[in-house]
Scaffold this active site. Sequence first.
Site, PDB file in Angstrom:
ATOM      1  N   GLU A 171      49.972  39.808  36.608  1.00 34.13           N
ATOM      2  CA  GLU A 171      50.304  39.611  35.516  1.00 34.13           C
ATOM      3  C   GLU A 171      50.974  37.809  36.456  1.00 34.13           C
ATOM      4  O   GLU A 171      50.480  36.606  35.130  1.00 34.13           O
ATOM      5  CB  GLU A 171      51.564  39.709  34.858  1.00 34.13           C
ATOM      6  N   PRO A 194      44.338  47.292  50.929  1.00 37.49           N
ATOM      7  CA  PRO A 194      44.350  48.379  49.596  1.00 37.49           C
ATOM      8  C   PRO A 194      46.012  47.170  49.155  1.00 37.49           C
ATOM      9  O   PRO A 194      46.036  46.326  49.097  1.00 37.49           O
ATOM     10  CB  PRO A 194      45.876  48.944  50.523  1.00 37.49           C
ATOM     11  N   ARG A 195      45.634  47.882  47.147  1.00 38.96           N
ATOM     12  CA  ARG A 195      45.865  46.874  46.619  1.00 38.96           C
ATOM     13  C   ARG A 195      47.674  46.936  46.443  1.00 38.96           C
ATOM     14  O   ARG A 195      48.404  45.685  46.404  1.00 38.96           O
ATOM     15  CB  ARG A 195      46.220  48.266  44.977  1.00 38.96           C
ATOM     16  N   GLY A 250      48.670  37.598  49.028  1.00 36.09           N
ATOM     17  CA  GLY A 250      48.621  36.534  48.082  1.00 36.09           C
ATOM     18  C   GLY A 250      47.310  35.875  49.066  1.00 36.09           C
ATOM     19  O   GLY A 250      47.432  34.554  49.074  1.00 36.09           O
ATOM     20  N   GLU A 251      46.518  36.594  50.073  1.00 29.48           N
ATOM     21  CA  GLU A 251      45.383  36.611  51.060  1.00 29.48           C
ATOM     22  C   GLU A 251      44.012  36.773  50.394  1.00 29.48           C
ATOM     23  O   GLU A 251      43.228  36.362  50.825  1.00 29.48           O
ATOM     24  CB  GLU A 251      45.451  36.130  52.014  1.00 29.48           C
ATOM     25  N   ASN A 279      40.473  42.915  38.538  1.00 31.29           N
ATOM     26  CA  ASN A 279      40.671  41.747  38.261  1.00 31.29           C
ATOM     27  C   ASN A 279      38.918  41.680  38.037  1.00 31.29           C
ATOM     28  O   ASN A 279      39.002  41.976  40.309  1.00 31.29           O
ATOM     29  CB  ASN A 279      41.230  40.821  38.754  1.00 31.29           C
ATOM     30  N   ILE A 283      37.667  38.580  37.956  1.00 30.45           N
ATOM     31  CA  ILE A 283      36.639  37.306  38.114  1.00 30.45           C
ATOM     32  C   ILE A 283      37.069  36.646  39.396  1.00 30.45           C
ATOM     33  O   ILE A 283      36.529  35.312  38.950  1.00 30.45           O
ATOM     34  CB  ILE A 283      38.142  36.414  36.718  1.00 30.45           C
ATOM     35  N   GLU A 284      38.189  36.666  40.445  1.00 28.35           N
ATOM     36  CA  GLU A 284      38.799  36.147  41.737  1.00 28.35           C
ATOM     37  C   GLU A 284      37.453  36.640  41.973  1.00 28.35           C
ATOM     38  O   GLU A 284      36.558  35.096  42.836  1.00 28.35           O
ATOM     39  CB  GLU A 284      39.815  37.146  42.510  1.00 28.35           C
TER      40      GLU A 284
END
Length: 437
Positions: free
Chosen positions: A63, A271-272, A321-322, A346, A348-349
């Site tokens: 988010e 992993p998430r 963050g990578e 997602n 989209i990335e």
Amino acid sequence: MMLFAFSALYPLLWMVLTPLVLAYLWHRGRRDPLYFKHLGERFGRYEALPQRPVWIHAVSLGETRSAVPLARDLLAAGERVVFTHFTPAGRREAQAVFGAEIAAGQVASVWVPLDMGWTFARFFRACRPKIGLTMEIEIWPGMILAAKRHGVPFYLCNAQYPEPSLARDSRGLRLRQRIMTQVAGAFVKSDLQAERFAGIGLGNIHVTGELRFDQPIPPALLMAADDARAALPSRPVITIASAVEGEDALYIDTIRALLDAPAPPLVIYVPRAPERFDAVAQMLQAAGLTIARRSVLFDAALRMQSPWPEGADVLLGDSMGEMYFYLSLAQRVVVGGGFHPKGAHNVIEPLALGKPVVTGPVTHTIEFPFREAEAAGVALSVADGMALIAALGGPSWTSAERAQAFMAEHRGASARTAAAILGIINGGDAAPRRGAG
């Protein structure tokens, strides 16, 4: 009457739940100490927040990232922004992206108060927001009712109402829908989502599109991937991104099958949740896979500090963050969550980098834009592990050019949403209803 009774009973429920929530935060804090830091903020105690900001509630990492381009547009228009989060991932992302603006007093990134009227009253006194936005479909009754009580216009933003959630909420007392209709309006992803929200009685709906199409791509991560590519084994790369608990066995079976093929790939497994990094490493090794870990192989700047381990087939992406680094290295991408009842994450990335995307059968969480991406031929949903192996081992089903054309067609949601918000703040009309592109 029902909503009145609920609003009276809900605070009593939180009096019972608060010790349990604190115990949960303490437990999570044993793995990530940030969960239990700044505890006063959970009870509405804040220091020196920007005044009269746009308040953006971005519960976690996804988010927060979707809100970044919108926040940039609002800052460019002279507004200030206060982010509230529940998880450390979201807070760290906002602080990393907006570090300079936080230092200048234009942005703050803090914990969201526990969902009680008095904690939100404190929050509202601390920053006096002009408008509030909750990203995606984060519906917290105390937050919504407190905003209405204190005169804070509160909107759903980048909102969608997945079909299973709509069906579930439409049964019985429809309490969640009754609470949802107490918001001031919504900025939604598509015409279909507008119809769904209108169908439950929500007004003031504006179709502004999907904010994630406007997310900036960090050039440093792409440059790091370019540098790393030459040092990795000369094999096709598959990235499994945002794998969630419950999917690992299927993905491990897939990896083992692909490694038995004549041209075995190198697999990047991300992993998430960071708290799963060690457990996933153990599962991969228990399955007989030889792994390298990003935290060992690369330094903080993503420079390789040791040679690729001989015989290693899997790079474990044990960092936050990578993601664009891991995606940029791949020729094909699996987006996690699609083989779990909670649904896929997602797409989209990877599409922004021109990568073919495949996920599992559960896509209601990304209904928009997954349907459109599938129709454009740039994303696939497969039913099971065998179909996943076939998709990853067979010929490509799309091209980078098609993915880039799809992305270009859907950009612009940030500017449309910001224009609507500024119209509301300035006392004029919000942006008219329109399609998402």
